[in-house]
Design a protein around this motif. Structure first.
Motif, PDB file in Angstrom:
ATOM      1  N   ARG A 195      14.616  26.957   1.711  1.00 49.11           N
ATOM      2  CA  ARG A 195      14.182  25.711   2.816  1.00 49.11           C
ATOM      3  C   ARG A 195      13.331  25.036   2.094  1.00 49.11           C
ATOM      4  O   ARG A 195      12.839  23.734   2.216  1.00 49.11           O
ATOM      5  CB  ARG A 195      14.232  26.230   4.513  1.00 49.11           C
ATOM      6  CG  ARG A 195      15.673  27.320   5.069  1.00 49.11           C
ATOM      7  CD  ARG A 195      14.924  27.118   6.579  1.00 49.11           C
ATOM      8  NE  ARG A 195      14.279  27.813   7.207  1.00 49.11           N
ATOM      9  CZ  ARG A 195      14.867  29.070   6.976  1.00 49.11           C
ATOM     10  NH1 ARG A 195      15.906  29.631   7.248  1.00 49.11           N
ATOM     11  NH2 ARG A 195      13.648  29.698   7.550  1.00 49.11           N
ATOM     12  N   ALA A 196      11.850  25.889   1.853  1.00 51.65           N
ATOM     13  CA  ALA A 196      10.796  25.469   1.440  1.00 51.65           C
ATOM     14  C   ALA A 196      11.506  24.887   0.010  1.00 51.65           C
ATOM     15  O   ALA A 196      10.459  23.409  -0.537  1.00 51.65           O
ATOM     16  CB  ALA A 196       9.918  26.582   1.554  1.00 51.65           C
ATOM     17  N   GLN A 197      12.178  25.600  -1.025  1.00 55.13           N
ATOM     18  CA  GLN A 197      12.486  24.810  -1.375  1.00 55.13           C
ATOM     19  C   GLN A 197      13.423  22.959  -1.938  1.00 55.13           C
ATOM     20  O   GLN A 197      12.713  22.344  -2.475  1.00 55.13           O
ATOM     21  CB  GLN A 197      13.336  25.389  -2.614  1.00 55.13           C
ATOM     22  CG  GLN A 197      13.632  24.770  -4.499  1.00 55.13           C
ATOM     23  CD  GLN A 197      12.487  25.323  -4.881  1.00 55.13           C
ATOM     24  OE1 GLN A 197      11.801  25.281  -4.584  1.00 55.13           O
ATOM     25  NE2 GLN A 197      12.826  24.749  -6.447  1.00 55.13           N
ATOM     26  N   TRP A 198      13.921  23.651  -0.849  1.00 56.89           N
ATOM     27  CA  TRP A 198      14.974  21.975  -0.562  1.00 56.89           C
ATOM     28  C   TRP A 198      14.109  21.149   0.377  1.00 56.89           C
ATOM     29  O   TRP A 198      13.865  19.744  -0.397  1.00 56.89           O
ATOM     30  CB  TRP A 198      16.191  22.878   0.248  1.00 56.89           C
ATOM     31  CG  TRP A 198      17.199  21.352   1.559  1.00 56.89           C
ATOM     32  CD1 TRP A 198      16.653  20.928   2.284  1.00 56.89           C
ATOM     33  CD2 TRP A 198      17.250  20.637   0.693  1.00 56.89           C
ATOM     34  NE1 TRP A 198      17.527  19.395   2.702  1.00 56.89           N
ATOM     35  CE2 TRP A 198      17.602  18.964   1.386  1.00 56.89           C
ATOM     36  CE3 TRP A 198      18.062  20.461  -0.812  1.00 56.89           C
ATOM     37  CZ2 TRP A 198      18.961  18.329   0.899  1.00 56.89           C
ATOM     38  CZ3 TRP A 198      18.983  19.316  -0.731  1.00 56.89           C
ATOM     39  CH2 TRP A 198      19.335  18.317   0.155  1.00 56.89           C
ATOM     40  N   SER A 199      13.526  21.876   1.098  1.00 55.45           N
ATOM     41  CA  SER A 199      12.297  20.496   1.069  1.00 55.45           C
ATOM     42  C   SER A 199      11.393  20.323   0.795  1.00 55.45           C
ATOM     43  O   SER A 199      11.635  18.305   0.549  1.00 55.45           O
ATOM     44  CB  SER A 199      11.518  21.168   2.615  1.00 55.45           C
ATOM     45  OG  SER A 199       9.950  20.337   3.147  1.00 55.45           O
ATOM     46  N   GLU A 200      11.016  20.189  -0.709  1.00 51.49           N
ATOM     47  CA  GLU A 200      10.159  19.904  -1.016  1.00 51.49           C
ATOM     48  C   GLU A 200      10.748  18.974  -2.913  1.00 51.49           C
ATOM     49  O   GLU A 200      10.194  17.855  -3.385  1.00 51.49           O
ATOM     50  CB  GLU A 200       9.322  21.534  -1.451  1.00 51.49           C
ATOM     51  CG  GLU A 200       7.956  21.685  -1.054  1.00 51.49           C
ATOM     52  CD  GLU A 200       7.001  22.895  -1.824  1.00 51.49           C
ATOM     53  OE1 GLU A 200       7.721  22.615  -3.093  1.00 51.49           O
ATOM     54  OE2 GLU A 200       6.601  23.068  -1.552  1.00 51.49           O
TER      55      GLU A 200
END
Length: 268
Positions: free
Chosen positions: A12-17
């Motif tokens: 989720r963090a990778q997708w958000s960034e």
């Protein structure tokens, strides 16, 4: 070493960034595809005769775009590693080394080919349907006994769908392993080279390609035994084991090497 909840938080963090960067990459790929199709239409005398929009032509365009863009996307996944200010943030994320590497493999090997296939259909299906209608109208306008009618009657303008490329025996394994090798090489280069990783990876790939072409020309096999591994009658002697090791070992070693390269970055 692996925690599913932590892995999902990392995803989720990778997708958000990275979602904007990834979507821009897919958008540019879509635009380039559209431009190439537009140029092909403008240069074609009659779209009903254009081989680029036949079933085989659509398949060729699909694979060309996938083979070119997939390694480029893979080489850009760890692009932040080239900048010291962002590399530290990426390496200090609360996730294990294996989870970071596994997420990269999932995004590169699975998510991108699926997203590319979806975008390919967005442009290809309407263009193929238009070409099919133009072909039928052109064939109907030709005299029954003319040579053009015979030529047009033999042209297949069915819409190509990506899963149709894997209908033959061994096609999926062949395409996946070859693409995984190219993507693994790109990921490894982006992690191994500290300065200008993209340019150095492209240069290394070019030199490797030249070496493969030179070796094939000296041996004179042109890669035929390598591809015969997936034939209906595979080789039964020691060559079968060697080719199996090459097919599965090369992509496996490249991705394993990328894991160790990521570990070296984390230790450094």
């Amino acid at each position: 070493m692996f925690d599913l909840a932590r892995f999902l938080r990392l995803a989720r963090a990778q997708w958000s960034e990275q979602r904007r960067t990834w979507l821009w990459f897919l958008g540019v790929t879509l635009i380039l595809h559209f431009v190439l199709l537009l140029i092909d239409v403008l240069l074609s005398d009659e779209i009903g005769r254009d081989h680029s929009f036949t079933h085989a032509g659509q398949m060729g365009i699909y694979f060309l775009g996938l083979v070119v863009t997939a390694p480029v996307f893979a080489g850009r996944y760890f692009l932040a590693m080239a900048r010291p200010e962002s590399a530290g943030v990426l390496l200090m994320r609360p996730a294990s080394l294996f989870e970071k590497w596994l997420l990269a493999a999932v995004v590169v090997l699975v998510a991108y080919p699926l997203a590319y296939s979806l975008l390919f259909n967005v442009l290809n299906v309407p263009m193929a349907l238009y070409a099919q209608a133009a072909h039928e109208a052109l064939a109907a306008s030709q005299p029954v006994d003319s040579r053009n009618a015979e030529i047009l009657g033999g042209m297949d303008y069915r819409v190509f769908l990506p899963w149709q490329a894997f209908e033959e025996d061994g096609a999926f394994a062949t395409i996946f392993l070859m693409l995984a090798s190219a993507q693994g090489f790109a990921v490894l280069g982006s992690l191994y080279f500290r300065a200008m990783p993209f340019i150095k990876t492209v240069l290394a790939a070019f030199l490797l390609l030249l070496a493969i072409i030179l070796s094939n020309s000296l041996v004179g096999s042109h890669g035929r035994p390598f591809l015969e591994f997936w034939g209906s009658e595979p080789l039964q002697d020691w060559r079968h084991a060697f080719l199996a090791l090459a097919w599965f070992g090369v992509p496996g070693l490249l991705w394993l090497a990328s894991l160790f390269a990521l570990q070296e970055r984390e230790v450094a």
